[in-house]
Design an enzyme around this catalytic site. Structure first.
Site, PDB file in Angstrom:
ATOM      1  N   HIS A  70      -1.614   0.577  -9.587  1.00 25.62           N
ATOM      2  CA  HIS A  70      -2.244  -0.350  -8.615  1.00 25.62           C
ATOM      3  C   HIS A  70      -2.943  -1.507  -9.346  1.00 25.62           C
ATOM      4  O   HIS A  70      -4.169  -1.626  -9.300  1.00 25.62           O
ATOM      5  CB  HIS A  70      -3.229   0.382  -7.703  1.00 25.62           C
ATOM      6  CG  HIS A  70      -3.528  -0.396  -6.452  1.00 25.62           C
ATOM      7  ND1 HIS A  70      -3.913   0.182  -5.276  1.00 25.62           N
ATOM      8  CD2 HIS A  70      -3.493  -1.742  -6.206  1.00 25.62           C
ATOM      9  CE1 HIS A  70      -4.121  -0.751  -4.354  1.00 25.62           C
ATOM     10  NE2 HIS A  70      -3.870  -1.944  -4.903  1.00 25.62           N
TER      11      HIS A  70
ATOM     12  N   ARG B 294       0.869  -1.178   0.000  1.00 21.47           N
ATOM     13  CA  ARG B 294       0.000   0.000   0.000  1.00 21.47           C
ATOM     14  C   ARG B 294       0.907   1.228   0.000  1.00 21.47           C
ATOM     15  O   ARG B 294       1.966   1.225   0.643  1.00 21.47           O
ATOM     16  CB  ARG B 294      -0.881   0.035   1.257  1.00 21.47           C
ATOM     17  CG  ARG B 294      -1.977  -1.011   1.264  1.00 21.47           C
ATOM     18  CD  ARG B 294      -3.100  -0.691   0.270  1.00 21.47           C
ATOM     19  NE  ARG B 294      -4.155  -1.683   0.337  1.00 21.47           N
ATOM     20  CZ  ARG B 294      -4.295  -2.726  -0.487  1.00 21.47           C
ATOM     21  NH1 ARG B 294      -3.428  -2.922  -1.466  1.00 21.47           N
ATOM     22  NH2 ARG B 294      -5.306  -3.558  -0.346  1.00 21.47           N
TER      23      ARG B 294
ATOM     24  N   GLU C  73      -2.852   7.883  -4.085  1.00 21.06           N
ATOM     25  CA  GLU C  73      -3.242   7.478  -5.434  1.00 21.06           C
ATOM     26  C   GLU C  73      -4.684   7.898  -5.742  1.00 21.06           C
ATOM     27  O   GLU C  73      -5.521   7.871  -4.840  1.00 21.06           O
ATOM     28  CB  GLU C  73      -3.046   5.964  -5.641  1.00 21.06           C
ATOM     29  CG  GLU C  73      -3.789   5.074  -4.692  1.00 21.06           C
ATOM     30  CD  GLU C  73      -3.313   3.611  -4.787  1.00 21.06           C
ATOM     31  OE1 GLU C  73      -2.101   3.370  -4.891  1.00 21.06           O
ATOM     32  OE2 GLU C  73      -4.181   2.729  -4.752  1.00 21.06           O
TER      33      GLU C  73
HETATM   34  P1  NAP Z   1      -0.246 -11.772   4.682  1.00 20.61           P
HETATM   35  O1  NAP Z   1      -0.116 -13.185   4.242  1.00 20.61           O
HETATM   36  O2  NAP Z   1      -1.109 -11.451   5.849  1.00 20.61           O
HETATM   37  O3  NAP Z   1       1.230 -11.222   4.958  1.00 20.61           O
HETATM   38  C1  NAP Z   1       1.498  -9.988   5.523  1.00 20.61           C
HETATM   39  C2  NAP Z   1       2.858 -10.070   6.204  1.00 20.61           C
HETATM   40  O4  NAP Z   1       3.210  -8.755   6.682  1.00 20.61           O
HETATM   41  C3  NAP Z   1       2.878 -11.018   7.399  1.00 20.61           C
HETATM   42  O5  NAP Z   1       3.957 -11.904   7.261  1.00 20.61           O
HETATM   43  C4  NAP Z   1       3.054 -10.096   8.612  1.00 20.61           C
HETATM   44  O6  NAP Z   1       3.863 -10.753   9.596  1.00 20.61           O
HETATM   45  C5  NAP Z   1       3.770  -8.898   7.986  1.00 20.61           C
HETATM   46  N1  NAP Z   1       3.522  -7.662   8.746  1.00 20.61           N
HETATM   47  C6  NAP Z   1       2.350  -7.177   9.190  1.00 20.61           C
HETATM   48  N2  NAP Z   1       2.550  -6.044   9.876  1.00 20.61           N
HETATM   49  C7  NAP Z   1       3.881  -5.812   9.860  1.00 20.61           C
HETATM   50  C8  NAP Z   1       4.720  -4.797  10.416  1.00 20.61           C
HETATM   51  N3  NAP Z   1       4.199  -3.784  11.129  1.00 20.61           N
HETATM   52  N4  NAP Z   1       6.055  -4.881  10.197  1.00 20.61           N
HETATM   53  C9  NAP Z   1       6.580  -5.906   9.499  1.00 20.61           C
HETATM   54  N5  NAP Z   1       5.848  -6.901   8.946  1.00 20.61           N
HETATM   55  C10 NAP Z   1       4.514  -6.840   9.138  1.00 20.61           C
HETATM   56  O7  NAP Z   1      -0.769 -10.843   3.506  1.00 20.61           O
HETATM   57  P2  NAP Z   1      -0.591 -11.052   1.938  1.00 20.61           P
HETATM   58  O8  NAP Z   1      -1.716 -11.842   1.423  1.00 20.61           O
HETATM   59  O9  NAP Z   1       0.805 -11.497   1.663  1.00 20.61           O
HETATM   60  O10 NAP Z   1      -0.824  -9.535   1.438  1.00 20.61           O
HETATM   61  C11 NAP Z   1       0.031  -8.499   1.873  1.00 20.61           C
HETATM   62  C12 NAP Z   1      -0.500  -7.145   1.434  1.00 20.61           C
HETATM   63  O11 NAP Z   1      -0.311  -6.978   0.023  1.00 20.61           O
HETATM   64  C13 NAP Z   1      -2.013  -6.926   1.602  1.00 20.61           C
HETATM   65  O12 NAP Z   1      -2.362  -6.591   2.927  1.00 20.61           O
HETATM   66  C14 NAP Z   1      -2.291  -5.814   0.626  1.00 20.61           C
HETATM   67  O13 NAP Z   1      -2.190  -4.561   1.264  1.00 20.61           O
HETATM   68  C15 NAP Z   1      -1.181  -5.942  -0.403  1.00 20.61           C
HETATM   69  N6  NAP Z   1      -1.718  -6.301  -1.738  1.00 20.61           N
HETATM   70  C16 NAP Z   1      -1.519  -5.464  -2.779  1.00 20.61           C
HETATM   71  C17 NAP Z   1      -2.024  -5.778  -4.023  1.00 20.61           C
HETATM   72  C18 NAP Z   1      -1.809  -4.892  -5.215  1.00 20.61           C
HETATM   73  O14 NAP Z   1      -2.645  -4.867  -6.111  1.00 20.61           O
HETATM   74  N7  NAP Z   1      -0.727  -4.151  -5.273  1.00 20.61           N
HETATM   75  C19 NAP Z   1      -2.762  -6.961  -4.218  1.00 20.61           C
HETATM   76  C20 NAP Z   1      -2.939  -7.796  -3.127  1.00 20.61           C
HETATM   77  C21 NAP Z   1      -2.417  -7.463  -1.886  1.00 20.61           C
HETATM   78  P3  NAP Z   1       3.698 -10.387  11.163  1.00 20.61           P
HETATM   79  O15 NAP Z   1       2.236 -10.492  11.470  1.00 20.61           O
HETATM   80  O16 NAP Z   1       4.566 -11.382  11.875  1.00 20.61           O
HETATM   81  O17 NAP Z   1       4.224  -9.005  11.316  1.00 20.61           O
END
Ligand code: NAP
Length: 322
Positions: A284, A237, A266
Site C-alpha cells: 500500500h 482498495r 491488509e
Molecule cells: P476519483 O477522481 O473520485 O475517481 C473515482 C472514479 O471511480 C470515478 O470516475 C467514479 O465514477 C468511479 N466509481 C465510483 N464508484 C464506482 C462504482 N461503483 N463502479 C464503477 N466506477 C465507480 O478518485 P481518484 O482520486 O481517482 O482516487 C480513486 C481511489 O484510489 C481513491 O478513492 C482511493 O481509494 C484510491 N487510492 C489509492 C492509493 C494507494 O496508495 N494505493 C492512493 C490514492 C488513492 P462514477 O462516480 O461515475 O462511478
C-alpha cells in the site's frame, strides 16, 4: 499537552510528519491527540473549542469523535480516499471535509504501471532468477506477456484512472473504462458493464474508491471474464476485489496474473499468495514517495489555513461541497 492546547483551534488526530506537525503547531493552537495515551478522554476534556480537525484516511474520524467536538466546522484529511471518515455524521453536523486529490495522481498511476509491467514481464521473478544463480544453472527464463499494443480496461476513470490511461496510450494501448456514469469529456470508450469490459481487456486496472458501495465489484465472474491470459491490477482498495475468488482464479490458472498494492485484510494476506510468481505485491505505497507525501501534507496545511482565514476549503469532497 501544553498551554497551547487550552482553548485549542485545531485537533490533530494523526501526525503527518515532523515538518507538518511543527508548521501546524507554530501557526495554530493545536491539540495533538495522536500524542495522547487516551485520545478519547483528551477529546472529551479539551475538544469543545476546536473548529478544525486534521486526520488521515488511515486514522479516520468516527461519529463519536465528531459528537465530542461541538464547535467543529471542517475536517482536513490526508489521502484521497475517505471511506474511513463518517461522512454522514459530518453532513448531519454541518461539518465540511477536505481530502488531498490530484497531487498524488501521477505517483499512484506510476505504481499501477510498475505492478502491471512486473506481472506481465515477470520482472520480480527474473530478479530472483538472476540473483539466485538460476540463469547460470538453468539457463533461459520462461517467456512472458507483451504489454505494448494490448487492451487496457480501467474500473474507475477518475483522476487516477485518467493518469493510468494516459500512460497506457504511451504503450500504444487501446483504453476503455467502466464507471457508474459515462464521462462525456473522456477520450476513451465507456462500457456500462464491468463483466464486458473484463471480457474485452487484456489488463484490468482497478482505480475506483473503496467502501461498501464498491465491495467485491471484482468478483469471480469478472475474473473469469478476464480469463487465463488476463491480468488484474489493484491500486484502489483491497475491498474492491473478492480476494478468495482471486486466490482460486490464480491457483487454478483461470487468471493470468495480478498486481496488488492493496489487500482486503491488509497487512494480512492469504497464505497461498506467498508462493505465486504470477502475483506481484506492494505494501500500500501508491502515493508513498518523498515528493508526493510532502505535497499531500502541504495541501492539508493549505486547507486548514484556507478554512481558518476564509471559511472555505480548497479541496472539499463532493458530499460536503457548497
Ligand atoms: P476519483 O477522481 O473520485 O475517481 C473515482 C472514479 O471511480 C470515478 O470516475 C467514479 O465514477 C468511479 N466509481 C465510483 N464508484 C464506482 C462504482 N461503483 N463502479 C464503477 N466506477 C465507480 O478518485 P481518484 O482520486 O481517482 O482516487 C480513486 C481511489 O484510489 C481513491 O478513492 C482511493 O481509494 C484510491 N487510492 C489509492 C492509493 C494507494 O496508495 N494505493 C492512493 C490514492 C488513492 P462514477 O462516480 O461515475 O462511478
Amino acid at each position: 499537552m501544553d498551554s497551547r492546547t487550552d482553548n485549542c483551534e485545531v485537533i490533530q488526530l494523526a501526525s503527518l510528519g515532523d515538518a507538518f506537525d511543527d508548521q501546524l503547531a507554530k501557526r495554530f493552537r493545536v491539540l495533538p491527540l495522536w500524542q495522547s495515551a487516551s485520545p478519547q478522554e483528551a477529546l472529551s476534556a479539551l475538544g469543545a473549542s476546536a473548529r478544525v480537525a486534521v486526520t488521515s484516511v488511515r486514522k479516520g474520524l468516527s461519529r463519536e469523535q465528531i459528537a465530542l467536538m461541538p464547535s467543529l466546522q471542517a475536517v482536513c484529511s490526508w489521502g484521497v480516499g475517505y471511506e474511513t471518515l463518517d461522512v454522514s455524521a459530518a453532513v448531519e453536523h454541518g461539518v465540511k471535509i477536505s481530502n488531498t486529490p490530484e497531487v498524488l495522481d501521477d505517483c499512484v498511476a506510476d505504481l499501477a504501471w510498475a505492478l502491471l509491467l512486473t506481472v506481465a514481464r515477470q520482472t520480480a521473478t527474473g530478479d530472483r532468477y538472476v540473483k539466485g544463480g538460476l540463469w547460470k544453472t538453468i539457463g533461459a527464463f520462461p517467456l512472458s506477456t507483451r504489454v505494448s499494443g494490448k487492451r487496457l480496461g480501467i474500473l474507475g476513470m477518475g483522476r487516477i484512472g485518467a493518469a493510468i490511461a494516459q500512460r497506457g496510450t504511451g504503450f500504444s494501448m487501446e483504453v476503455r473504462y467502466n464507471n457508474r456514469r459515462e464521462r462525456p469529456e473522456s477520450p476513451y470508450q465507456y462500457m456500462a458493464s464491468l463483466v464486458e469490459l473484463a471480457q474485452w481487456a487484456d489488463f484490468l486496472v482497478v482505480a475506483c474508491p473503496g467502501g461498501e458501495s464498491t465491495r467485491h465489484l471484482v468478483n469471480a465472474e469478472v475474473l473469469d471474464a478476464l480469463g487465463p491470459k488476463g491480468f488484474v491490477v489493484n491500486i484502489a482498495r483491497g475491498s474492491v476485489i473478492d480476494e478468495q475468488a482471486l486466490e482460486s482464479a490464480l491457483r487454478e490458472g483461470r487468471l493470468g496474473g495480478a498486481g496488488l498494492d492493496v489487500l482486503e485484510h491488509e497487512p494480512k494476506m492469504p497464505e497461498a499468495f506467498k508462493s505465486m510468481d504470477q502475483l506481484a505485491l506492494m505494501p500500500h505505497v501508491g502515493s508513498a514517495t518523498h515528493d508526493t507525501r510532502a505535497d499531500m501534507a502541504q495541501l492539508v496545511f493549505d486547507n486548514v489555513v484556507s478554512y481558518m482565514e476564509t471559511g472555505r476549503l480548497l479541496t472539499p469532497v463532493a458530499e460536503t461541497r457548497d
